[in-house]
Design a protein around this motif. Structure first.
Motif, PDB file in Angstrom:
ATOM      1  N   ARG A 195      44.116  30.760   1.318  1.00  0.00           N
ATOM      2  CA  ARG A 195      43.440  30.923   0.408  1.00  0.00           C
ATOM      3  C   ARG A 195      42.160  31.595   0.649  1.00  0.00           C
ATOM      4  NH1 ARG A 195      39.195  27.748  -1.333  1.00  0.00           N
ATOM      5  NH2 ARG A 195      39.635  26.072   0.258  1.00  0.00           N
ATOM      6  N   GLU A 196      41.512  31.283   1.829  1.00  0.00           N
ATOM      7  CA  GLU A 196      40.500  31.860   2.329  1.00  0.00           C
ATOM      8  C   GLU A 196      40.423  33.413   3.081  1.00  0.00           C
ATOM      9  OE1 GLU A 196      38.749  28.851   4.918  1.00  0.00           O
ATOM     10  OE2 GLU A 196      38.236  27.683   3.243  1.00  0.00           O
ATOM     11  N   ALA A 197      41.884  33.552   3.130  1.00  0.00           N
ATOM     12  CA  ALA A 197      42.178  34.923   3.910  1.00  0.00           C
ATOM     13  C   ALA A 197      41.686  36.121   2.978  1.00  0.00           C
ATOM     14  CB  ALA A 197      43.596  35.285   3.910  1.00  0.00           C
ATOM     15  N   GLN A 198      41.017  37.062   3.517  1.00  0.00           N
ATOM     16  CA  GLN A 198      40.406  38.349   2.779  1.00  0.00           C
ATOM     17  C   GLN A 198      40.989  39.370   3.355  1.00  0.00           C
ATOM     18  OE1 GLN A 198      37.753  38.034   0.446  1.00  0.00           O
ATOM     19  NE2 GLN A 198      38.040  35.571   0.784  1.00  0.00           N
ATOM     20  N   VAL A 199      41.884  39.977   2.334  1.00  0.00           N
ATOM     21  CA  VAL A 199      42.715  41.197   2.689  1.00  0.00           C
ATOM     22  C   VAL A 199      42.049  42.365   1.624  1.00  0.00           C
ATOM     23  CG1 VAL A 199      44.996  42.091   2.532  1.00  0.00           C
ATOM     24  CG2 VAL A 199      44.606  39.481   2.933  1.00  0.00           C
TER      25      VAL A 199
END
Length: 387
Positions: A195-199
């Motif tokens: 959920r917190e991954a930034q892509v």
């Protein structure tokens, strides 16, 4: 680079294998892997025999049973629900690559007149506060009413708010009970690291296009775009223009014409490893991903098909809910069949043979065997066949 030519039969074999229909639907079931390999499984509430998502999975492994998907979603958190071309389940590991789709869907709704009566941000925050305090809630926990006439697809204000937040990733499907969706806060459903991954957006587009093409083996740019419907056509075209790894191809259609497209970089290895698809006869669901793109279906198999449940009865060519019949690499007919779980019957209402298909006793035996398997799947003991 000279395009690689793929004859029609080879193209059909590639497509069926990519769609999990190349082998007999038997063996050990790994449900998360099955969904991963397909990419998504469309959800649908209509239950003429079995709901679409259950039927799609069963068509690929007949050890599948209906409670398994609910467990995969609600207990194991192996999949999540969102929107591809329609409501679907997707592998949970895809979540970081779905950030743009949350934004795209909410942007679409902001521009759509259907959402003109959407409750404001304060009202939506009130709904989220209830969920935070009370836990997962379904639409039945709210009591606002539809304003105006009850037209098709009309939604009461609370349902509009819940769906708006679901489309935007502000809420997530926690589980379902008898197909009723329960909404929860995303931090209670999605693993934190996903959920917190930034892509970056460009990375998401690249992944979406590559993952789509891998699950198709080959296709036009438009087909790549439509696979997830999470990029637009311009983005798909730009992606193809930047690729050095895709292989240009010409694919023979069922009518003998040739269509230009692209294929995965390992297309020649896929062709070399090809084996004929199983000769087992299968009754596919109208929402099966192998037939969802009707243009591609017609081009590859010469099989014209549409769903007619929303077509007025007098204008239907076939019927309300008609299933295509796949045998080997051919669609040999279509069948209208209905399950009555209370009465314990699976009834064949109509059967149509495809043009040029000889309906032999052997083929009828195959159909009878598939009907018996389908009856066992939906737990009805009796098959009422046509006389």
């Amino acid at each position: 680079m000279t395009p690689l030519r793929i004859p029609n039969r080879q193209a059909r074999w590639l497509w069926l294998r990519a769609q999990g229909l190349g082998d007999a639907p038997v063996g050990t079931l790994d449900l998360p892997k099955l969904i991963h390999d397909l990419g998504f499984v469309q959800l649908d509430s209509i239950q003429v025999v079995a709901r679409a998502h259950h039927h799609i999975l069963w068509s690929r492994n007949q050890n599948y049973r209906e409670p398994m998907l609910d467990t995969c979603l609600g207990r194991d958190r192996a999949v999540f629900e969102h929107f591809t071309h329609d409501a679907s389940v997707l592998p949970m590991e895809f979540l970081p690559m779905w950030q743009r789709q949350f934004r795209r869907m909410q942007d679409k709704l902001n521009r759509a007149g259907w959402w003109k009566n959407l409750p404001d941000a304060k009202a939506r925050d009130t709904i989220k506060a209830r969920i935070r305090k009370e836990g997962a809630l379904s639409t039945k926990a709210f009591d606002t009413k539809i304003d105006g006439p009850k037209e098709m697809w009309a939604r009461p204000p609370h349902k509009r708010a819940l769906d708006y937040m679901w489309y935007g990733g502000e809420l997530a499907t926690c589980h379902r009970v008898n197909f009723t969706k329960f909404y929860n806060l995303p931090e209670r459903v999605f693993p934190d690291h996903l959920r917190e991954a930034q892509v970056e957006d460009a990375t998401q587009i690249d992944w979406l296009c590559k993952a789509a093409l891998s699950r198709m083996a080959f296709g036009t740019v438009g087909e790549v775009q439509k696979f997830w419907d999470a990029v637009d056509l311009t983005e798909a075209k730009d992606w193809v223009a930047q690729q050095r790894d895709v292989v240009p191809v010409e694919v023979e259609a069922a009518d003998g014409s040739w269509v230009s497209g692209i294929a995965t970089e390992d297309i020649e290895a896929r062709i070399a490893a090809l084996a004929p698809p199983t000769s087992r006869l299968r009754i596919l669901n109208p929402f099966d991903p192998a037939i969802r793109d009707r243009t591609r279906l017609m081009r590859l198999f010469g099989f014209e098909y549409r769903v007619e449940m929303f077509v007025p009865e007098a204008k239907r060519v076939w019927g309300y809910y008609v299933f295509p019949i796949l045998e080997g690499d051919r669609f040999v007919g279509r069948i209208e069949v209905k399950a009555d779980r209370k009465a314990g019957t699976l009834t064949v209402k109509k059967l149509w043979h495809a043009p040029g298909v000889s309906w032999t006793a052997k083929r009828q035996d195959k159909l009878n065997a598939e009907l018996s398997r389908l009856a066992r799947f939906v737990n009805v003991p009796e098959v009422c066949r046509l006389a």
